[in-house]
Scaffold this motif. Structure first.
Motif, PDB file in Angstrom:
ATOM      1  N   GLY A 226       0.755  -1.237   0.000  1.00  0.00           N
ATOM      2  CA  GLY A 226       0.000   0.000   0.000  1.00  0.00           C
ATOM      3  C   GLY A 226       0.788   1.293   0.000  1.00  0.00           C
ATOM      4  N   CYS A 227       2.081   1.247   0.328  1.00  0.00           N
ATOM      5  CA  CYS A 227       2.791   2.526   0.397  1.00  0.00           C
ATOM      6  C   CYS A 227       4.283   2.362   0.162  1.00  0.00           C
ATOM      7  N   GLU A 228       4.996   3.450   0.320  1.00  0.00           N
ATOM      8  CA  GLU A 228       6.417   3.488  -0.023  1.00  0.00           C
ATOM      9  C   GLU A 228       7.341   3.043   1.117  1.00  0.00           C
ATOM     10  N   VAL A 229       6.753   2.662   2.300  1.00  0.00           N
ATOM     11  CA  VAL A 229       7.633   2.306   3.413  1.00  0.00           C
ATOM     12  C   VAL A 229       8.291   0.944   3.174  1.00  0.00           C
ATOM     13  N   ASN A 230       7.484  -0.113   3.221  1.00  0.00           N
ATOM     14  CA  ASN A 230       8.026  -1.443   2.929  1.00  0.00           C
ATOM     15  C   ASN A 230       7.680  -1.899   1.513  1.00  0.00           C
TER      16      ASN A 230
ATOM     17  N   ILE B 106       6.846   5.880  20.143  1.00  0.00           N
ATOM     18  CA  ILE B 106       7.176   6.146  18.744  1.00  0.00           C
ATOM     19  C   ILE B 106       7.653   4.833  18.139  1.00  0.00           C
ATOM     20  N   ARG B 107       7.187   4.542  16.933  1.00  0.00           N
ATOM     21  CA  ARG B 107       7.753   3.404  16.222  1.00  0.00           C
ATOM     22  C   ARG B 107       8.501   3.963  15.015  1.00  0.00           C
ATOM     23  N   LEU B 108       9.747   3.593  14.895  1.00  0.00           N
ATOM     24  CA  LEU B 108      10.474   3.991  13.690  1.00  0.00           C
ATOM     25  C   LEU B 108      11.503   2.951  13.305  1.00  0.00           C
ATOM     26  N   ASN B 109      11.882   3.016  12.060  1.00  0.00           N
ATOM     27  CA  ASN B 109      12.983   2.225  11.560  1.00  0.00           C
ATOM     28  C   ASN B 109      14.130   3.205  11.344  1.00  0.00           C
TER      29      ASN B 109
ATOM     30  N   GLY C 186      11.535  -5.970   4.478  1.00  0.00           N
ATOM     31  CA  GLY C 186      11.252  -5.281   3.222  1.00  0.00           C
ATOM     32  C   GLY C 186      11.829  -3.877   3.136  1.00  0.00           C
ATOM     33  N   SER C 187      12.216  -3.315   4.281  1.00  0.00           N
ATOM     34  CA  SER C 187      12.759  -1.957   4.248  1.00  0.00           C
ATOM     35  C   SER C 187      14.256  -1.962   4.525  1.00  0.00           C
ATOM     36  N   THR C 188      14.868  -3.120   4.468  1.00  0.00           N
ATOM     37  CA  THR C 188      16.293  -3.225   4.752  1.00  0.00           C
ATOM     38  C   THR C 188      16.933  -4.103   3.687  1.00  0.00           C
TER      39      THR C 188
ATOM     40  N   PHE D 248      18.683  -8.048   8.531  1.00  0.00           N
ATOM     41  CA  PHE D 248      17.925  -7.067   9.321  1.00  0.00           C
ATOM     42  C   PHE D 248      18.124  -7.232  10.820  1.00  0.00           C
ATOM     43  N   VAL D 249      18.601  -8.388  11.270  1.00  0.00           N
ATOM     44  CA  VAL D 249      18.930  -8.523  12.698  1.00  0.00           C
ATOM     45  C   VAL D 249      20.156  -7.661  12.998  1.00  0.00           C
ATOM     46  N   LYS D 250      21.136  -7.716  12.106  1.00  0.00           N
ATOM     47  CA  LYS D 250      22.337  -6.877  12.272  1.00  0.00           C
ATOM     48  C   LYS D 250      21.967  -5.397  12.299  1.00  0.00           C
TER      49      LYS D 250
END
Lengths: 344, 344
Positions: free
Chosen positions: A292-296, B100-103, B134-136, B140-142
């Motif tokens: 749905g979006c550009e994040v993941n 806050i949730r962030l990557n 999907g965003s890394t 992704f554990v590292k």
């Protein structure tokens, strides 16, 4: 990714269980076994849905006598489920059952069990020792071990084991324990798991976590629901762990405030098409990511065989990890299905 | 039966996460966050269904500015989901976000991340480091470990971690790995798990098998479906592992050729009543077994708080493991509900 535990291989009709054979899918009929017309129709429907081994309850001599007739009309191996009366097992073997399932604990007398084991040996068919926690007082893993010992003493090794409880943690613990004590193939299931929405959760956790550990050679999802749903759920469990593939796998996000398209509609339309029989998943185990979006989105879309990551009113279409083109949201379903069609 | 991993305890608003606190249930809204009326109505519905922490996407400054207003109108802690722009995080903290949730990987620049961490520290709210596969690119554990290190260097320990992948095995492997490397509470989920019937299987296996191992402090089931279904599924996962109780648990067999009553009808009727709000599951975490025949029926019925094992046209009713009475199949629903009512 999953390293499967090594087990003996044996045959149930034409289906191999254990060793390197794929984890097979079983279900069980709901109608009376002596009603040949009704049961054959139920089995035919299950065959089409992907059931690979079918079990029927043999409660009476009439049920046992019906097996010969049923077997003639179906294409998958037939398992006779026996309780209490060893004569039903003998009759079922005579009728051509491809496997017998029994809980030796509720067959009165060691001699009677021995007669069944000898008949199975002669007919060259396996027996599943199916011990359910509900039919055993005390430690049901110990019970199973004592029955295995009894069978081995009779030089019978064509054994499959199941240890089902209605409690998920208890089920998983029992299978983990037995998996360390023998190399017979294991038939996984959580018993009496309840109505669909509960049963699906209990069965997925129980069967899934064991499969993740490499344990399990054949599975049956029990649901107080249409058995076709049991087979569909079994397929989803196996495909979600990449143990088998039955059709394109849809990866789609839950959507959130970022999403600016009707993702549920798009996902459902693509899924409907992807389910159709024309996709031979063994040849083309495709993954389709609809995000749905550009994040993941771009990440998942790039990792899939076909992927789309939506933005405002349009999406970036990816094919095999490469950006293919930008498409408007209203054309997305058509574009995804076209791409899916070119890749089968 | 499940021995939970020891983690630090922290607070998200009034809800504790980690330590000995119960595994909490989260969900996420689907509408634009700046649309206060719509989002509050969505959150209210989720509160009623049992959602304990709600996350909203903060995509624009307008979204961030809406948080203050939203918070005033809801009863559960509010988490702001931030990507790309650190200023949105600062604004959300200012607006009273409870977490806050962030990557950190998609916030440009270490200085920007530092500013967010310092603001969270000042506001005494935790941050979830949510790294999705999907965003890394790469391990992704590292990535998560390097972000934890960055936060710790800033003397910030109010951390929750999530490592979601759309692949179940990859998700489970990642959480198992991180659980050995730190004692921060873990937020479990399988991301982009797909439409309902797929997502429920993937989420149950992924979240369930980790919980079985004692891993996990708060969960979110992601489904491309109504978020109320996410909360219902989360409750079922937790109750099937006896980690929480939300209502009487129905144990029922799938039925087979042995069953001589309409078990599906009886189960659905009892389940409907058991779901009603009048059963306070924390006080009375009842189990109700409804079984179709004499094989596993009496055993399961006896182990449950209320149980019935059907035979031909009638059933044996059990209460707290003791035989209560024989009831005819047509009276079974009434008798079970009466018994359920006396035991709440």
């Amino acid at each position: 990714m999953i390293k499967r535990r090594k087990t003996r291989q044996l045959s149930v009709g034409a289906v191999k269980i254990g060793g390197n054979s794929p984890v097979s899918i079983q279900s069980m009929t709901k109608v009376e076994t002596s009603n040949v017309k009704a049961i054959v129709s139920e089995i035919k429907e299950l065959e089409v849905s992907g059931c690979e081994i079918i079990r029927v309850a043999v409660k009476t001599i009439k049920d046992a006598e019906a097996l010969k007739n049923i077997k003639r009309k179906i294409n998958i191996p037939l398992v006779a489920d026996i309780h209490f009366d060893y004569r039903l097992a003998l009759k079922a073997i005579e009728g051509g059952a491809d496997k017998i399932r029994l809980n030796p604990g509720n067959i009165r007398g060691r001699d009677e069990v021995t007669r069944v084991v000898k008949a199975a040996k002669k007919a060259k068919i396996p027996i599943r020792i199916g011990v359910n926690s509900g039919s055993t007082s005390g430690d049901f893993v110990k019970s199973a071990i004592s029955y295995i010992k009894l069978f081995e003493d009779l030089n019978f090794h064509d054994i499959i084991i199941s240890l089902k409880a209605s409690d998920v943690a208890k089920t998983v613990e029992a299978y983990r324990k037995i998996s360390k004590l023998c190399d017979y193939p294991l038939h996984l299931g959580v018993t009496a798991s309840g109505p669909y929405k509960y049963g699906i959760v209990k069965s997925s956790i129980g069967i899934g976590s064991l499969l993740l550990d490499g344990i399990g050679d054949t599975i049956r999802v029990s649901l107080t629901a249409d058995p076709v749903e049991e087979v569909a759920a079994a397929k989803r469990i196996l495909s979600s762990l990449s143990l088998r593939k039955f059709g394109p796998e849809i990866i789609s996000c839950p959507t959130c405030g970022r999403c600016q398209v009707d993702l549920v509609k798009i996902v459902n339309a693509v899924e409907h098409e992807a389910r159709s029989a024309k996709y031979d998943a063994r040849k083309h185990p495709l993954t389709v990511a609809i995000m749905g979006c550009e994040v993941n989105g771009p990440g998942e879309a790039r990792e899939a065989d076909i992927g789309i990551a939506f933005g405002k009113g349009c999406g970036m279409l990816f094919k095999k990890g490469k950006f293919a083109k930008k498409v408007s949201a209203k054309d997305a379903i058509t574009e995804l299905l076209q791409l899916l069609n070119t890749m089968r």
